[in-house]
Design an enzyme around this catalytic site. Structure first.
Site, short mmCIF file in Angstrom:
data_model
loop_
_atom_site.label_atom_id
_atom_site.label_comp_id
_atom_site.label_asym_id
_atom_site.label_seq_id
_atom_site.Cartn_x
_atom_site.Cartn_y
_atom_site.Cartn_z
N ALA A 154 0.81 -1.21 0.00
CA ALA A 154 0.00 0.00 0.00
C ALA A 154 0.85 1.27 0.00
O ALA A 154 0.32 2.36 0.07
CB ALA A 154 -0.91 -0.01 1.22
N HIS A 155 2.19 1.12 -0.07
CA HIS A 155 3.04 2.30 0.00
C HIS A 155 3.09 3.01 -1.36
O HIS A 155 3.08 2.36 -2.40
CB HIS A 155 4.45 1.91 0.45
CG HIS A 155 4.50 1.40 1.87
ND1 HIS A 155 5.40 1.87 2.80
CD2 HIS A 155 3.76 0.48 2.52
CE1 HIS A 155 5.21 1.25 3.96
NE2 HIS A 155 4.21 0.40 3.81
N HIS A 211 8.77 -5.60 2.98
CA HIS A 211 8.49 -5.00 1.65
C HIS A 211 9.68 -5.23 0.75
O HIS A 211 10.31 -4.29 0.24
CB HIS A 211 8.18 -3.51 1.82
CG HIS A 211 6.84 -3.27 2.45
ND1 HIS A 211 5.66 -3.26 1.74
CD2 HIS A 211 6.50 -3.06 3.74
CE1 HIS A 211 4.64 -3.07 2.56
NE2 HIS A 211 5.12 -2.94 3.79
N ASN A 235 3.51 -11.12 4.40
CA ASN A 235 2.97 -10.02 3.61
C ASN A 235 4.11 -9.17 3.07
O ASN A 235 5.04 -8.84 3.78
CB ASN A 235 2.03 -9.16 4.47
CG ASN A 235 0.88 -9.96 5.02
OD1 ASN A 235 0.85 -10.28 6.21
ND2 ASN A 235 -0.07 -10.33 4.18
N ASP A 269 -5.15 -10.84 12.40
CA ASP A 269 -6.52 -10.33 12.38
C ASP A 269 -7.44 -11.24 11.61
O ASP A 269 -8.61 -10.94 11.41
CB ASP A 269 -6.54 -8.91 11.75
CG ASP A 269 -6.02 -8.91 10.32
OD1 ASP A 269 -5.49 -9.94 9.86
OD2 ASP A 269 -6.15 -7.87 9.65
N GLY A 270 -6.93 -12.37 11.13
CA GLY A 270 -7.75 -13.30 10.37
C GLY A 270 -7.80 -12.95 8.89
O GLY A 270 -8.39 -13.66 8.09
N ASP A 294 -0.62 -3.34 13.01
CA ASP A 294 -0.51 -2.61 11.74
C ASP A 294 -1.79 -1.79 11.52
O ASP A 294 -2.27 -1.63 10.40
CB ASP A 294 -0.27 -3.57 10.57
CG ASP A 294 0.34 -2.88 9.35
OD1 ASP A 294 0.29 -3.46 8.25
OD2 ASP A 294 0.85 -1.75 9.51
#
Lengths: 409, 257
Positions: A154-155, A211, A235, A269-270, A294
């Site tokens: 998302a950066h 990242h 991620n 967070d699932g 996050d």
């Protein structure tokens, strides 16, 4: 019967009828607090001939060390990557609100931003103790801009940078000041990263890999130069491959220098990680798992659109995407939700789940001698929780700073 | 002497605890009029301590006006070592009750002058008006406190070297490493305990049976120092069936009847 005051005049509080997390176990012991620190009652009894001034019945609650969130981008409408006029009151608001999630210390996180943002925002972040005003600030976490284009997530691409020209000097010029910086996330495959990692490590700043499209040997080299953390495992990195496990392979790498441990952040967070992947990571390297939220500005607010630095984010339930895309961008999870979800998904013990949010982040930052445990002489930052791990009350320096309504004590 | 025989360890512990509890309550301790209790350590009294804690937590028993004097402590062991008798008393008793820390006396095995520490302890007992009830255990070699075989039956609080049997028995608490086991201890003397107005000895388990036999069916002898209590006007031996295994049937029948 108060103490003979030979060591301190401060009142002694004894929390009774509780189970405390100590030595990796829930023990049926009382918790003693004096002058903002956990007190050794045996020493008090024999050396000072002292006893409690106040006794509080915890009605069978669990007492755990306060949670430490090392990756939180904002919340309640506040975005730490936005250089607004009321930035200071924004950070105060978040630090106060997250007390109800059980967070007693945190690292405000800035996503990839233009240098002007860092130059304006960083001087307004100060490392400070927590209290009734809110959770303590341990220092900023700078996630980017020295990250990989392919894994920017998302950066914003236009703000990504390299340091191949001037290495550490480039980094310093971008951020402006490192005074209150605690963690820097970067992509180790970038040219001259080793120098940068060594310099940051020398200054006591935790270097995190994320990242990135680094392969395992690049990641291992980064660890050898001082990197100790992985930003949101799985991620924004290459997926695990059996012939090149990439950054994920650090969990079981045999090239970690002796005496060091690699920690890894997980957003449980699932959404960010399939429970099966969470379990694989946990089973491979349970002692390195650090729960992070996050969380972004929309956390704590109704679904809708919010900012994440230079980007616009759309929130729908627990899912947070860059507006108009399916790119995950932060979360709206709260730390206590993450702890509960982690415990359910892995079937781990309550102790393990609690330590992933307290002891492990403290160990990552090298502060476990005063945070993240209920050991004697540690800072008295702790939580009262029920058996389902819902926070009932939050204490910082031995004082209650938040309480669930309708809790009689 | 009274010999009270209960069926098993739990019942013996409960009987002893009830006896102590009743003694304290009947005494009606108050500010300026404390009940003084002598206390043991080891495995045997654990059940008794648990029961006393239970009575306290039920609101039936307060230790606010009770003074305690422990029998012994190792020499040279740090006070916060998990095997020190200070740690034992804190974890198994003091931390669960409402005793004033100023009234809980344990010998300091790290005192700069050990004999002076022992003399001071005797003085404290004297100043407290003597001991109302001294609770003790018995070692497999018949010792009370650390009054090992050969200790004078009129001994007072002093420094003692531990017998090899004792050191070997203790090794399991020190990771099986003999070099880590303390070799000396400060202990109340046989004479010190004999001065108490009442004495209660707890003995449970078959491994203590021979010592009990020697203590009550044979003569007073410094090789079995608990035998000294045959000459005390008010002594109770509380034991379980297993501890009576070496006694004569006649003795057991007499005391059970």
């Amino acid at each position: 019967m108060p103490s003979n005051k030979s060591v301190s005049d401060a009142p002694i509080v004894q929390f009774t009828n509780c189970r405390i997390l100590r030595s990796h176990q829930l023990q049926r012991e009382d918790l003693w607090v004096r002058a903002g620190k956990i007190l050794n009652p045996e020493k008090l009894f024999f050396d000072e001939k002292g006893s409690a001034d106040i006794q509080l019945d915890c009605k069978g609650s669990i007492i755990a060390p306060g949670f430490i969130d090392v990756q939180i981008n904002g919340g309640f409408g506040v975005d730490f990557s936005l250089a607004t006029d009321d930035f200071k009151s924004g950070i105060d608001l978040v630090s106060q609100k997250i007390l109800s999630h059980g967070v007693t210390s945190f690292c405000p996180t800035l996503v990839t931003s233009p240098p002007s943002v860092y130059h304006q925002v960083l001087p307004q972040i100060s490392i400070r103790d927590g209290g009734a005003h809110g959770a303590g600030i341990l220092g900023a976490h700078l996630e980017g801009p020295f990250i990989s284009k392919e894994k920017k997530g998302a950066h914003p691409e236009h703000c990504l940078r390299t340091f191949e020209e001037g290495a550490f000097q480039d980094l310093l010029a971008t951020y402006g000041s490192l005074d209150c910086v605690r963690i820097v996330t970067l992509a180790p495959e970038m040219k001259r990263s080793s120098e940068v990692i060594r310099e940051l490590t020398k200054r006591g700043i935790c270097v995190s890999l994320g990242h990135s499209v680094a392969n395992l040997s690049q990641a291992e080299e980064a660890v050898q130069h001082g990197a100790t953390f992985i930003t949101h495992l799985f991620n924004a990195m290459l997926p695990f491959h059996h012939r090149d496990p990439g950054i994920v392979g650090l969990l079981t790498s045999d090239k970690i220098p002796a005496g060091r441990r690699v920690f890894y952040g997980m957003i449980s967070d699932g959404i960010h990680t399939n429970p099966a992947a969470l379990r694989i990571a946990h089973r491979a390297h349970p002692k390195g798992l650090v729960l992070v939220t996050d969380a972004i500005a929309g956390m704590g607010l109704a679904p809708g659109r919010h900012t994440l630095g230079q980007q616009v984010v759309e929130i729908d339930g627990l899912n947070t995407y860059i507006a108009g895309t399916k790119t995950l961008s932060g979360s709206v999870a709260t730390m206590d939700t993450c702890v509960r979800h982690f415990q359910e998904a892995t079937g781990c013990s309550v102790e393990t789940a609690l330590e992933a949010a307290s002891l492990h982040p403290a160990q990552l930052l090298g502060i476990e001698h005063k945070k993240g445990t209920l050991n004697y002489d540690s800072d008295a930052d702790f939580l009262l929780l029920n058996d389902s791990l819902y926070v009932q009350a939050t204490y910082i320096a031995g004082k209650e700073v938040w309480r669930q309504e309708a809790l009689g004590m | 002497m009274r010999l009270v025989i209960l069926e098993d360890y739990d019942q013996a512990s409960e009987w002893a605890a009830k006896y102590i509890c009743n003694r304290i309550i009947q005494f009606k301790p108050s500010p300026g009029r404390y009940f003084t209790l002598g206390l043991p350590t080891g495995n045997t009294p654990l059940g008794c301590y648990k029961k006393l804690i239970e009575y306290h937590k039920n609101g039936d028993l307060s230790f606010r006006y009770v003074k305690t004097f422990n029998m012994d402590e190792y020499v040279g062991l740090p006070r916060n070592h998990p095997e020190s008798y200070h740690s034992y008393m804190w974890n198994n008793f003091f931390k669960h009750i409402d005793i004033d820390p100023n009234n809980a006396h344990i010998l300091d095995g790290n005192a700069p002058d050990l004999q002076a520490e022992c003399d001071a302890f005797e003085k404290k007992i004297e100043e407290a008006g003597g001991i109302d009830l001294f609770v003790g255990g018995i070692g497999p070699d018949g010792h009370i406190a650390f009054n090992e075989p050969g200790s004078s039956l009129s001994s007072r609080t002093r420094l003692k070297t531990l017998a090899m049997d004792t050191i070997l028995a203790n090794a399991k608490y020190f990771d099986g490493d003999l070099s880590k086991v303390p070799t000396m201890a400060l202990t109340v003397g046989v004479g010190t305990v004999m001065d108490a107005r009442e004495v209660m000895i707890l003995i449970t388990g078959a491994h203590k049976a021979f010592a009990l036999y020697k203590a009550i069916e044979e003569g007073v002898n410094h090789m079995w120092t608990v035998s000294a209590f045959q000459q005390h006007p008010r002594t109770i031996f509380v034991c379980d069936e297993d501890a009576t295994l070496e006694l004569r049937v006649k003795t057991v029948k007499y005391f059970k009847g």
